[in-house]
Write a protein that holds these residues in place. Structure first.
Motif, short mmCIF file in Angstrom:
data_model
loop_
_atom_site.label_atom_id
_atom_site.label_comp_id
_atom_site.label_asym_id
_atom_site.label_seq_id
_atom_site.Cartn_x
_atom_site.Cartn_y
_atom_site.Cartn_z
N LYS A 42 -5.96 5.65 3.38
CA LYS A 42 -7.42 5.81 3.27
C LYS A 42 -8.57 5.18 4.41
CE LYS A 42 -6.45 5.48 -1.72
NZ LYS A 42 -6.87 4.67 -3.01
N TYR A 43 -8.67 6.09 5.29
CA TYR A 43 -9.29 5.57 6.67
C TYR A 43 -10.77 5.27 6.67
CZ TYR A 43 -4.69 7.01 8.00
OH TYR A 43 -3.18 7.11 8.09
N ALA A 44 -11.43 6.20 5.59
CA ALA A 44 -12.98 6.18 5.46
C ALA A 44 -13.06 4.57 4.76
CB ALA A 44 -13.52 7.05 4.68
N LYS A 45 -12.52 4.22 3.94
CA LYS A 45 -12.50 2.74 3.54
C LYS A 45 -12.17 1.75 4.59
CE LYS A 45 -12.00 3.39 -1.41
NZ LYS A 45 -11.39 2.78 -2.77
N GLY A 51 0.80 -1.13 0.11
CA GLY A 51 -0.13 -0.06 -0.07
C GLY A 51 1.07 1.19 -0.13
N ARG A 52 1.98 1.06 0.63
CA ARG A 52 3.15 2.41 0.47
C ARG A 52 3.89 2.20 -0.48
NH1 ARG A 52 4.83 1.16 6.91
NH2 ARG A 52 2.98 2.21 7.85
N LYS A 53 3.70 1.31 -1.54
CA LYS A 53 4.66 1.21 -2.80
C LYS A 53 5.79 0.76 -2.47
CE LYS A 53 0.87 2.75 -4.83
NZ LYS A 53 -0.24 1.53 -5.52
N ASP A 54 5.91 0.03 -1.18
CA ASP A 54 7.45 -0.38 -1.03
C ASP A 54 7.60 -2.03 -1.41
OD1 ASP A 54 10.10 -0.74 0.03
OD2 ASP A 54 9.54 -0.09 2.25
N ASP A 55 7.93 -2.16 -2.41
CA ASP A 55 7.91 -3.64 -2.99
C ASP A 55 9.00 -4.31 -2.43
OD1 ASP A 55 5.42 -3.36 -4.18
OD2 ASP A 55 6.13 -3.42 -6.18
N GLU A 56 10.10 -3.50 -2.17
CA GLU A 56 11.51 -4.23 -1.69
C GLU A 56 11.10 -4.80 -0.23
OE1 GLU A 56 14.19 -5.27 -3.36
OE2 GLU A 56 12.93 -4.54 -5.21
N GLU A 57 10.50 -4.00 0.57
CA GLU A 57 10.15 -4.42 1.78
C GLU A 57 9.09 -5.54 1.90
OE1 GLU A 57 10.13 -4.03 5.82
OE2 GLU A 57 11.61 -3.40 4.67
N ALA A 58 8.32 -5.69 1.07
CA ALA A 58 7.09 -6.60 1.02
C ALA A 58 8.09 -7.84 0.52
CB ALA A 58 6.14 -6.39 -0.16
N LYS A 59 9.04 -7.95 -0.38
CA LYS A 59 9.71 -9.02 -0.94
C LYS A 59 10.57 -9.60 0.32
CE LYS A 59 10.10 -7.88 -5.67
NZ LYS A 59 10.91 -7.53 -6.67
N LYS A 60 11.19 -8.76 0.96
CA LYS A 60 11.76 -9.17 2.30
C LYS A 60 11.10 -10.07 3.18
CE LYS A 60 13.43 -5.97 5.27
NZ LYS A 60 14.21 -4.85 5.94
N ILE A 61 9.81 -9.40 3.52
CA ILE A 61 9.16 -9.83 4.55
C ILE A 61 8.79 -11.38 4.14
CG2 ILE A 61 6.77 -9.89 5.42
CD1 ILE A 61 7.02 -6.80 5.26
N MET A 62 8.50 -11.50 2.92
CA MET A 62 8.09 -12.83 2.26
C MET A 62 9.16 -14.01 2.51
SD MET A 62 6.04 -13.91 -1.03
CE MET A 62 7.09 -12.88 -2.03
N ASN A 108 -5.65 -0.35 2.47
CA ASN A 108 -6.16 1.06 2.84
C ASN A 108 -5.51 1.79 3.90
OD1 ASN A 108 -8.17 1.40 0.37
ND2 ASN A 108 -8.71 -0.40 1.09
N TYR A 109 -5.06 1.12 4.74
CA TYR A 109 -4.50 1.66 6.09
C TYR A 109 -3.21 2.24 5.66
CZ TYR A 109 -2.92 2.49 10.57
OH TYR A 109 -2.50 3.09 11.96
N LYS A 112 -3.13 7.10 14.87
CA LYS A 112 -1.65 6.82 15.48
C LYS A 112 -1.19 5.56 14.66
CE LYS A 112 -2.61 8.01 20.39
NZ LYS A 112 -2.77 7.56 21.65
N ARG A 113 0.13 5.47 14.30
CA ARG A 113 0.67 4.42 13.55
C ARG A 113 1.27 3.38 14.52
NH1 ARG A 113 0.28 5.66 8.20
NH2 ARG A 113 0.94 3.56 7.98
#
Length: 467
Positions: free
Chosen positions: A323-326, A99-110, A318-319, A466-467
Motif C-alpha cells: 500500500k505505497y500511497a499510505k 504485513g505479508r501474513k507470514d507469522d512464522e517468519e515474524a516469530k523466528k525473527i523475534m 503498509n510497505y 524495488k524490494r
C-alpha cells in the motif's frame, strides 16, 4: 483499533488493544502508535534523568558527582547500542513479515533477536566490569571524578541483561500494535526508579551507588514485564521450544539494526571525544556542563524520536502489504510534524536556557558556564527533524545501507573530527566542542533527507518499487 480475543488456560477471555495498521487514516495510526511511545520514551528517560537530578543535589558534592556520572554515558550508550542492534533491527522486519501474513517468519525473527540480546548482554557485562577503570580514564575521568563514575557503572553493568531485555524486546511489542503495553513496560521501571532513587541515594546514604542500584532493580521489573507479555499474552509469542540460532536471520536483523547501532555507537564516540577535549580545555566543570546539556538534548529530541518510531510500524506494515500511497503519506506526515516540533523547541531552549539547566543543578558556576554553551549546541536544532525522518524511512523500508551510512556520516565523519579540531581554531576552546553539533545537524540532516526524497519517494511513485 481492533481487538485480539484470546483464551487463557483458565477459560477466561482476555482483550488486548491492538492498532490495525492496515486500516483507518494513516495520520491517526501514527498518532495512535506514537502517543504511547512518546510517553514510554519520556518515562524511559527517567531511568537516567532522575538519577542526574538527584545526584546533582547531593549536598557538597553534587557538581563533581554529576561530572562522574557523565563519564559513564559512553558505556551506558553502548549498552543501548547493542539493544538497538537486535531490537530496532528486527522489529521492522517483524512488521513487514506480519504485513505479508507470514507469522512464522515474524516469530523466528523475534526469537533470534532475543537470543542475541542475551548473548551480547552477558559479554558486555564481563567486558565492561573487567575494563571499567582504563575505559573511564580514557573517557576523561580525573582522580576526583573516577570514584563516582566507578561506583555507578560497576553496579549498572551487573544489570546489563535486564536493560537489554527491556529495551531490546519492547519494539517487538510495539511492532504488533500493542503500543500501550509497550508504554507500560517503561512506566513500571520508571515509577520504580523514581520511588527507589531517593531511598537508596539519601535515606540509605549510598550516593551514586544507590542511584545505580535503583536503576538495576527498575530495569529488572521492566524486563520481567516484557517477558511475561511476549510469552503469554502477545499475538506473536516468544517461544524457545526447539530453538536453534538461525544465522541468516540473525544477519538480516543485524544488517538492518546496524543503522540504529551506529547512531548509538557514534553517540558514544562523540561523548568520549567531547569529554576528552572538555577536560583539556575546561576541566571537570565543563564535563558537568556537557552532562546537563546531553540530558536536555535527550528530553528535547524524545518527542520527535517517538513520532518517528510511531511511524515506523505503519510504514513497514503498509510497505509489506504493498500500500505505497499510505507509505508516502506516513513519511510526509512524520516529516511535517517533526519540523514544527523541533522549531518550537529550538525557540524555548534559546529564550529560556536557565529554566532547563536548573532542573539538574542549582550551582551558579555550572549554570553560568552552561548557558552560552547551550546556545551554541542547540543552534539549528530544527535540522534534527530531517535526520529523524530520513533515518526512520530507511529503517522502515529495510534500506539498511542508506541508514547505516547516514548514521556514520553525522557523528563519526562530521561531529567527532570537528570535536577534536574546532577547539584549536581561532581560540574557540570549549566553544568549539559545542559548535560541532549544530554543524553536523545542518550537513548530516539535509544530506539524509534529500537522499531519501531522491531515492525512496521516487521509487514509491513507481508501480513496482524495488524490494
Amino acid at each position: 483499533m481492533v481487538y485480539l480475543i484470546k483464551k487463557e488456560r483458565s477459560g477466561k477471555i482476555l482483550k488486548s488493544k491492538q492498532i490495525d495498521f492496515s486500516g483507518g487514516q494513516v495520520r491517526h495510526n501514527i498518532i495512535a502508535a506514537a502517543s504511547p511511545m512518546l510517553v514510554a520514551q519520556i518515562l524511559n528517560l527517567l531511568y537516567n534523568i532522575i538519577d542526574r537530578i538527584y545526584i546533582g543535589r547531593i549536598p557538597g558534592e553534587g557538581t563533581i558527582a554529576l561530572a562522574g556520572l557523565g563519564l559513564c554515558f559512553p558505556i551506558i550508550t553502548m549498552v543501548a547500542a547493542f539493544s538497538n542492534l537486535f531490537g530496532i533491527g528486527g522489529a521492522p522486519l517483524c512488521s513487514i513479515a506480519m504485513g505479508r501474513k507470514d507469522d512464522e517468519e515474524a516469530k523466528k525473527i523475534m526469537a533470534n533477536a532475543y537470543f542475541m540480546l542475551l548473548s551480547a548482554g552477558i559479554l558486555l557485562t564481563i567486558f565492561g566490569i573487567s575494563f571499567h577503570k582504563p575505559l573511564l580514564y580514557l573517557f576523561g575521568a580525573s582522580d576526583e571524578t573516577y570514584p563516582y563514575a566507578a561506583g555507578y557503572i560497576i553496579i549498572y553493568l551487573l544489570g546489563t541483561v535486564f536493560v537489554m531485555t527491556s529495551l531490546g524486546l519492547n519494539p517487538y511489542i510495539n511492532s504488533q500494535g500493542f503500543v500501550r503495553t509497550g508504554m507500560l513496560t517503561v512506566l513500571l521501571g520508571a515509577v520504580s526508579n523514581i520511588v527507589l532513587d531517593p531511598i537508596f541515594i539519601f535515606a540509605l546514604h549510598l550516593g551514586v551507588k544507590g542511584a545505580a542500584i535503583a536503576t538495576v532493580i527498575s530495569q529488572f521489573l521492566s524486563a520481567a514485564w516484557v517477558l511475561l507479555f511476549l510469552t503469554r499474552r502477545a499475538a506473536l509469542k516468544l517461544n524457545f521450544k526447539g530453538f536453534r540460532p538461525d544465522f541468516p536471520c540473525i544477519r538480516k536483523i543485524s544488517f538492518l539494526g546496524t543503522a540504529s547501532f551506529m547512531m548509538s555507537f557514534t553517540d558514544s564516540l562523540v561523548q568520549v571525544a567531547a569529554n576528552a577535549m572538555l577536560q583539556t580545555f575546561g576541566g571537570d566543570i565543563y564535563i558537568g556542563v556537557m552532562t546537563v546539556i546531553n540530558s536536555i538534548r535527550q528530553i528535547a529530541q524524545t518527542p520527535v524520536g517517538a513520532l518517528s518510531d510511531g511511524a515506523t510500524p505503519v510504514i513497514s506494515y503498509n510497505y509489506g502489504a504493498k500500500k505505497y500511497a499510505k507509505v508516502k503519506e506516513a513519511i510526509r506526515f512524520m516529516t511535517q510534524c517533526g519540523f514544527l516540533y523541533t522549531l518550537a523547541v529550538w525557540g524555548l531552549l534559546f529564550f529560556f536556557p536557565q529554566f532547563f539547566i536548573q532542573i539538574f543543578t542549582q550551582e551558579s558556576d555550572l549554570v553560568n558556564a552552561a548557558v552560552p554553551s547551550m546556545h551554541i549546541y542547540f543552534f539549528g536544532f530544527v535540522m534534527m527533524a530531517f535526520q529523524f525522518a530520513g533515518q526512520a524511512t530507511f529503517k522502515s523500508l529495510n534500506r539498511a545501507g542508506y541508514a547505516v551510512f547516514f548514521s556514520i556520516l553525522r557523528k563519526a565523519i562530521i561531529v567527532a573530527p570537528l570535536t577534536f579540531l574546532l577547539p584549536h581554531v581561532a581560540g574557540l576552546g570549549v566553544n568549539g566542542v559545542f559548535l560541532a553539533e549544530p554543524i553536523s545537524n545542518l550537513v548530516g540532516g539535509l544530506a539524509c533527507y534529500i537522499t531519501m526524497r531522491c531515492t525512496v519517494m521516487k521509487e514509491l511513485d513507481d508501480p513496482l518499487p524495488k524490494r
